[in-house]
Scaffold this active site. Structure first.
Site, mmCIF file in Angstrom:
data_model
loop_
_atom_site.group_PDB
_atom_site.id
_atom_site.type_symbol
_atom_site.label_atom_id
_atom_site.label_comp_id
_atom_site.label_asym_id
_atom_site.label_seq_id
_atom_site.Cartn_x
_atom_site.Cartn_y
_atom_site.Cartn_z
ATOM 1 N N GLY A 43 4.508 0.531 3.745
ATOM 2 C CA GLY A 43 4.653 -0.871 3.366
ATOM 3 C C GLY A 43 3.343 -1.597 3.571
ATOM 4 O O GLY A 43 2.635 -1.363 4.563
ATOM 5 N N ASP A 249 -6.271 10.966 -1.365
ATOM 6 C CA ASP A 249 -5.098 10.120 -1.624
ATOM 7 C C ASP A 249 -5.531 8.661 -1.530
ATOM 8 O O ASP A 249 -5.908 8.198 -0.450
ATOM 9 C CB ASP A 249 -3.997 10.432 -0.601
ATOM 10 C CG ASP A 249 -2.769 9.544 -0.743
ATOM 11 O OD1 ASP A 249 -2.632 8.876 -1.788
ATOM 12 O OD2 ASP A 249 -1.941 9.529 0.194
ATOM 13 N N ASP A 255 -4.920 -1.355 1.340
ATOM 14 C CA ASP A 255 -4.458 -1.955 2.589
ATOM 15 C C ASP A 255 -5.540 -1.863 3.660
ATOM 16 O O ASP A 255 -5.748 -2.806 4.434
ATOM 17 C CB ASP A 255 -3.178 -1.273 3.071
ATOM 18 C CG ASP A 255 -2.013 -1.486 2.124
ATOM 19 O OD1 ASP A 255 -1.979 -2.532 1.450
ATOM 20 O OD2 ASP A 255 -1.137 -0.605 2.057
ATOM 21 N N ARG A 288 -7.826 10.944 3.172
ATOM 22 C CA ARG A 288 -6.724 11.479 3.958
ATOM 23 C C ARG A 288 -5.392 11.245 3.264
ATOM 24 O O ARG A 288 -5.202 10.216 2.615
ATOM 25 C CB ARG A 288 -6.697 10.807 5.337
ATOM 26 C CG ARG A 288 -7.976 11.030 6.126
ATOM 27 C CD ARG A 288 -8.084 10.078 7.280
ATOM 28 N NE ARG A 288 -9.318 10.291 8.018
ATOM 29 C CZ ARG A 288 -9.755 9.481 8.980
ATOM 30 N NH1 ARG A 288 -9.051 8.410 9.311
ATOM 31 N NH2 ARG A 288 -10.883 9.745 9.603
#
Length: 315
Positions: A43, A249, A255, A288
């Protein structure tokens, strides 16, 4: 954690991520066999709170999770990461949000979310922890919770003199009043197009999108574009190329960027320094697997910066 010690308060989403990595992303009507599965807390709000804590900030999260085991796991992770979760509410009826993430061999991703309890984080919930918001140097927000809730948090933060950093994901258009109260907006190419109607294909189009947002009241904008990030403010227009790393990834890289930006602003850094640090934090996350699991610590970001090119190029 005493509220007066907060650097950053994050208001946003908390989900469980279900991630599968495979050689390619499926096309419509097709299936692809993956090679790796990962489940864990995610999230945008929770990711950014954890990222800020790993980058050295005193941070609290305002969010809503369900009454289920997945909500328990999110709260446990926040505690382990030393995030103040006293304002993470438990919804008695609605399940914790969930996100399906597919990642290919190049690190590109597709996601689909069922936001669950995030949709029920209400303005009154933020008002009930107004002191927490008012005693942070920076309020960091995203759009996985209702826009009305974001607007309330922004008003409380501005009234208390806090800086407001808005991560404009997931992409959607926003009202002028909200934008006028944002100090710094961070938007990737898709989000910037949703906000401005301008397709982001290079630095020039990123500059046009930033100018659009600043005409509407935003004080500064960091726009993601192919190859890098463009910072535009009344004092700066600088291009920060993506760092040369092996991408695994990209989930959660945005974020990491937004959290790093907020932490640096809370620490009194200027926007070029903050953007350079954020650019490196995002690059490290992209190396990562897993959005929250792969978020970097401060020392790692500083090491990468020490090996990287000088700060930025004039746009």
């Amino acid at each position: 954690m005493p509220v007066e010690e907060l650097d950053v308060v994050v208001v946003g989403g908390a989900n469980t991520d279900f991630l599968v990595r495979g050689p390619s992303l499926p096309k419509r009507g097709r299936s692809v066999q993956g090679d790796t599965f990962q489940q864990g807390p995610g999230g945008k709000g929770a990711n950014q709170a954890v990222a800020a804590a790993r980058l050295g900030a005193a941070v609290a999260l305002v969010a809503r999770v369900g009454p289920d085991d997945r909500g328990d796991a999110i709260l446990s992770r926040l505690s382990d990461e030393r995030v103040d979760a006293s304002a993470v509410l438990r919804d008695p009826e609605t399940e914790t949000g969930a996100v399906l993430v597919m990642v290919d061999a190049s690190g590109e991703k597709q996601t689909m979310a069922a936001l669950g309890a995030n949709r029920k984080l209400a303005s009154r919930d933020v008002v009930s922890v107004a002191k927490l918001v008012a005693n942070a140097r920076v309020a960091l927000l995203q759009l996985e919770v209702p826009v009305e809730t974001v607007e309330t948090a922004v008003r409380l933060a501005r009234a208390a003199g806090a800086r407001v950093v808005l991560d404009s994901g997931p992409p959607q258009d926003l009202g002028e009043e909200l934008l006028r109260n944002v100090h710094v907006i961070r938007a990737n190419a898709v989000e910037a197009e949703a906000l401005t109607g301008i397709e982001i294909v290079d630095r020039m189009s990123a500059a046009k999108a930033a100018a659009n947002l600043m005409r509407r009241g935003v004080q500064a904008a960091v726009i993601g574009a192919p190859g890098g990030n463009l910072l535009v403010s009344p004092d700066w227009e600088l291009w920060f190329p993506h760092l040369d790393v092996e991408v695994v990834d990209t989930t959660g890289a945005g974020d990491a960027f937004s959290a790093a930006l907020a932490v640096c602003i809370a620490n009194g850094k200027d926007l070029p320094s903050a953007t350079r640090f954020a650019n490196a934090a995002a690059a490290l996350k992209a190396t990562r697997l897993g959005a929250q699991a792969g978020l970097p610590h401060r020392e790692e970001v500083l090491r990468l910066l020490s090996r990287s090119e000088p700060a930025a190029h004039p746009a």
